[in-house]
Design an enzyme around this catalytic site. Structure first.
Site, mmCIF file in Angstrom:
data_model
loop_
_atom_site.group_PDB
_atom_site.id
_atom_site.type_symbol
_atom_site.label_atom_id
_atom_site.label_comp_id
_atom_site.label_asym_id
_atom_site.label_seq_id
_atom_site.Cartn_x
_atom_site.Cartn_y
_atom_site.Cartn_z
ATOM 1 C CE LYS A 200 -4.106 -1.865 0.026
ATOM 2 N NZ LYS A 200 -3.783 -3.260 -0.180
HETATM 3 N N1 T4K Z 1 -9.827 -3.800 1.007
HETATM 4 C C1 T4K Z 1 -9.228 -3.616 -0.181
HETATM 5 C C2 T4K Z 1 -9.925 -2.826 -1.230
HETATM 6 C C3 T4K Z 1 -7.943 -4.162 -0.409
HETATM 7 O O1 T4K Z 1 -7.341 -3.982 -1.610
HETATM 8 C C4 T4K Z 1 -7.319 -4.882 0.622
HETATM 9 C C5 T4K Z 1 -6.012 -5.478 0.406
HETATM 10 C C6 T4K Z 1 -7.977 -5.026 1.861
HETATM 11 C C7 T4K Z 1 -9.257 -4.475 2.007
HETATM 12 C C8 T4K Z 1 -7.376 -5.762 2.999
HETATM 13 O O2 T4K Z 1 -6.192 -5.114 3.464
HETATM 14 P P1 T4K Z 1 -5.144 -5.931 4.389
HETATM 15 O O3 T4K Z 1 -5.914 -6.826 5.303
HETATM 16 O O4 T4K Z 1 -4.221 -6.708 3.458
HETATM 17 O O5 T4K Z 1 -4.415 -4.851 5.156
HETATM 18 C C9 T4K Z 1 -2.342 -7.872 -2.077
HETATM 19 C C10 T4K Z 1 -2.283 -7.463 -0.627
HETATM 20 O O6 T4K Z 1 -1.906 -8.555 0.213
HETATM 21 C C11 T4K Z 1 -3.560 -6.889 -0.111
HETATM 22 O O7 T4K Z 1 -3.257 -6.160 1.062
HETATM 23 C C12 T4K Z 1 -4.166 -5.898 -1.129
HETATM 24 N N2 T4K Z 1 -5.442 -5.400 -0.723
HETATM 25 C C13 T4K Z 1 -4.295 -6.577 -2.472
HETATM 26 C C14 T4K Z 1 -4.838 -5.614 -3.491
HETATM 27 O O8 T4K Z 1 -2.982 -6.952 -2.903
HETATM 28 P P2 T4K Z 1 -2.344 -10.175 -3.258
HETATM 29 O O9 T4K Z 1 -2.938 -11.497 -2.907
HETATM 30 O O10 T4K Z 1 -2.562 -9.643 -4.615
HETATM 31 O O11 T4K Z 1 -0.782 -10.147 -2.855
HETATM 32 P P3 T4K Z 1 0.521 -10.721 -3.581
HETATM 33 O O12 T4K Z 1 1.301 -11.487 -2.594
HETATM 34 O O13 T4K Z 1 0.131 -11.392 -4.834
HETATM 35 O O14 T4K Z 1 1.352 -9.401 -3.888
HETATM 36 C C15 T4K Z 1 0.859 -8.376 -4.692
HETATM 37 C C16 T4K Z 1 1.975 -7.768 -5.500
HETATM 38 O O15 T4K Z 1 2.921 -7.127 -4.667
HETATM 39 C C17 T4K Z 1 2.782 -8.734 -6.340
HETATM 40 O O16 T4K Z 1 3.022 -8.082 -7.565
HETATM 41 C C18 T4K Z 1 4.071 -8.937 -5.567
HETATM 42 C C19 T4K Z 1 4.258 -7.616 -4.842
HETATM 43 N N3 T4K Z 1 4.890 -7.706 -3.537
HETATM 44 C C20 T4K Z 1 4.146 -8.154 -2.477
HETATM 45 C C21 T4K Z 1 4.691 -8.197 -1.221
HETATM 46 C C22 T4K Z 1 3.878 -8.695 -0.061
HETATM 47 C C23 T4K Z 1 6.202 -7.293 -3.347
HETATM 48 O O17 T4K Z 1 6.864 -6.887 -4.331
HETATM 49 N N4 T4K Z 1 6.744 -7.331 -2.092
HETATM 50 C C24 T4K Z 1 6.038 -7.747 -1.017
HETATM 51 O O18 T4K Z 1 6.568 -7.710 0.143
HETATM 52 O O19 T4K Z 1 -2.929 -9.125 -2.202
#
Ligand code: T4K
Length: 407
Positions: A200
């Site tokens: 974020k």
């Molecule tokens: N409401 C909305 C509208 C949201 O978008 C979200 C979360 C929430 C509620 C809930 O918030 P939290 O409970 O998470 O605080 C990711 C995030 O985990 C999530 O927080 C976020 N929205 C969502 C839009 O994106 P995934 O499943 O797509 O994550 P992931 O692991 O595939 O990573 C996303 C991208 O970020 C990839 O391109 C890789 C990159 N990345 C990720 C991490 C963790 C990095 O480069 N480094 C990192 O450390 O959900």
């Protein structure tokens, strides 16, 4: 520069990037300050449970949000659960389907049924007229989502909620520091929830916060995030453990301080994408109102015009090491968990077109330019690429993009 289809990595050419470009690469901020804060926490031997860094973080976030209270939590999903419960939401709550699945899951997890409404396809934000048509005897609240940091029906939704005497909770996970007509978006509605996840605008490794002007709601949420305790030997609510740690607050404070630099990079990247892709038939970079944090760059691709689908474009870009995301496909109402929900034509159409593009402080201007060159090349050769895939010839990889892997 790609000259022929054979130059695409999809067909065996060299990838445009040796290292992957990600959507959501975390912004880091000043490491020295982060480590100083962590050292202080270790020296104090106070690591969680409303430590001084969390209290400071809450104060800064409340100021930023223009709210009387900020209740910091360990993530936004739990903050949404606590907010909805503390606001008395039961039965059904109306919310958009076009969002990350955390939003409806937070409601379902506390036994509330999300009733999905459609969006305005121009803005991707929930359609207040559809919200109103879905209000019924079981409705106990509305959850708006400031998707992509864009204010969600700010002129109509709060008035509609007031008219029907329904509490209005905003999922403002994307909307940290965003403003509407100069005022923080978190001043809309009864309460808002921010996310400070690593991906974020402001990150606390993991983190979330409820912000509100309502003294009673803030006190209830504070107790609920700490097992429902209201005193050392007193439990008043059904609570959970949603506390933020000092380590997260240290990162959150450091990230808050870096906001001007983060915003400048996000804004520059968004502008560059919009300029480089302007005039490409069938391609649109979603424009934002002023005051957005520009954390997401969202592109739409219309297959009827380009001849190439979003999924095929994504697959081609993935082989170039450009790891786009199909945020947010499919609509939540199409997911197994929510199967049986009524169809939503705009949500379904938009979720087939969207592609989140790499941005943030890890993505440079020249990299954005190269990404756009490849998008333009793919669109210019859309029908030929699609035909090759259909004929099963030449493509080195399948059209399904691989799951992203950490570097
Ligand atoms: N409401 C909305 C509208 C949201 O978008 C979200 C979360 C929430 C509620 C809930 O918030 P939290 O409970 O998470 O605080 C990711 C995030 O985990 C999530 O927080 C976020 N929205 C969502 C839009 O994106 P995934 O499943 O797509 O994550 P992931 O692991 O595939 O990573 C996303 C991208 O970020 C990839 O391109 C890789 C990159 N990345 C990720 C991490 C963790 C990095 O480069 N480094 C990192 O450390 O959900």
């Amino acid at each position: 520069m790609k000259q022929t289809l054979g130059d695409l990595a999809f067909y065996g050419g060299p990838a445009a990037f040796t290292e992957p470009l990600f959507v959501g690469r975390p912004n880091i901020g000043d490491r020295k300050l982060l480590f100083e804060r962590l050292e202080q926490a270790l020296d104090r031997r106070w690591l969680t449970n409303q430590g001084p860094l969390v209290l400071e973080f809450e104060q800064r976030v409340a100021e930023l949000a223009g709210a009387r209270h900020c209740v910091a939590m360990c993530n936004a999903t739990l903050a949404l659960q606590i907010a909805a419960r503390a606001m008395g939401m039961t039965g059904e709550v109306i919310m958009p389907s076009f969002t990350f699945v955390a939003s409806p899951h937070a409601l379902s997890w506390i036994g509330v049924t999300p009733v999905f409404c459609d969006i305005d396809p121009e803005t991707h934000l929930m359609d207040p007229a559809h919200v109103e048509s879905l209000i019924g005897p079981a409705t106990t609240g509305i959850m708006g989502v400031h998707l992509w940091g864009q204010p969600c029906a700010p002129g109509t939704l709060p008035a509609l909620a007031r008219r029907h005497r329904l509490p209005l909770l905003y999922d403002a996970a994307h909307a940290v520091a965003t403003r509407w007509h100069g005022r923080p978006v978190a001043t809309l509605g009864d309460a808002s929830v921010f996310s400070f996840h690593a991906t974020k605008f402001v990150n606390a490794f993991e983190g979330g916060a409820l912000v509100t002007d309502d003294d009673g709601l803030a006190a209830t949420a504070r107790a609920m995030r700490n097992f429902g305790q209201t005193g050392e030997d007193q439990v008043t609510y059904l609570g959970t453990n949603a506390k933020m740690s000092e380590a997260s607050a240290a990162m959150g404070l450091t990230s808050l301080e870096a906001m001007p630099e983060l915003l400048a990079r996000n804004l520059a990247n968004h502008r560059r994408y919009a300029t480089e892709l302007a005039g490409v038939p069938g391609v649109r970079v979603l424009p934002y109102t002023s005051g957005n944090n520009h954390q997401y760059v969202v592109m739409e691709i219309d297959e009827r015009v380009t001849g190439v689908s979003r999924d095929l474009l994504r697959a081609v870009l993935t082989t170039e090491n450009i790891r786009c995301r199909s945020y947010f496909a499919p609509g939540c109402h199409m997911m197994d968990t929510y199967r049986g929900s009524p169809r939503l034509p705009h949500t379904e159409a938009v979720s087939r077109r969207v592609l989140g593009l790499p941005t943030g402080t890890a993505v440079r201007d020249d990299e954005v330019i190269r990404v756009c060159e490849i998008i333009r090349f793919v669109v210019a050769h859309g029908p030929a690429i699609a035909a090759k895939v259909t004929n099963g010839s030449a493509a080195r990889t399948s059209a399904r993009p691989p799951a992203p892997t950490p570097r």
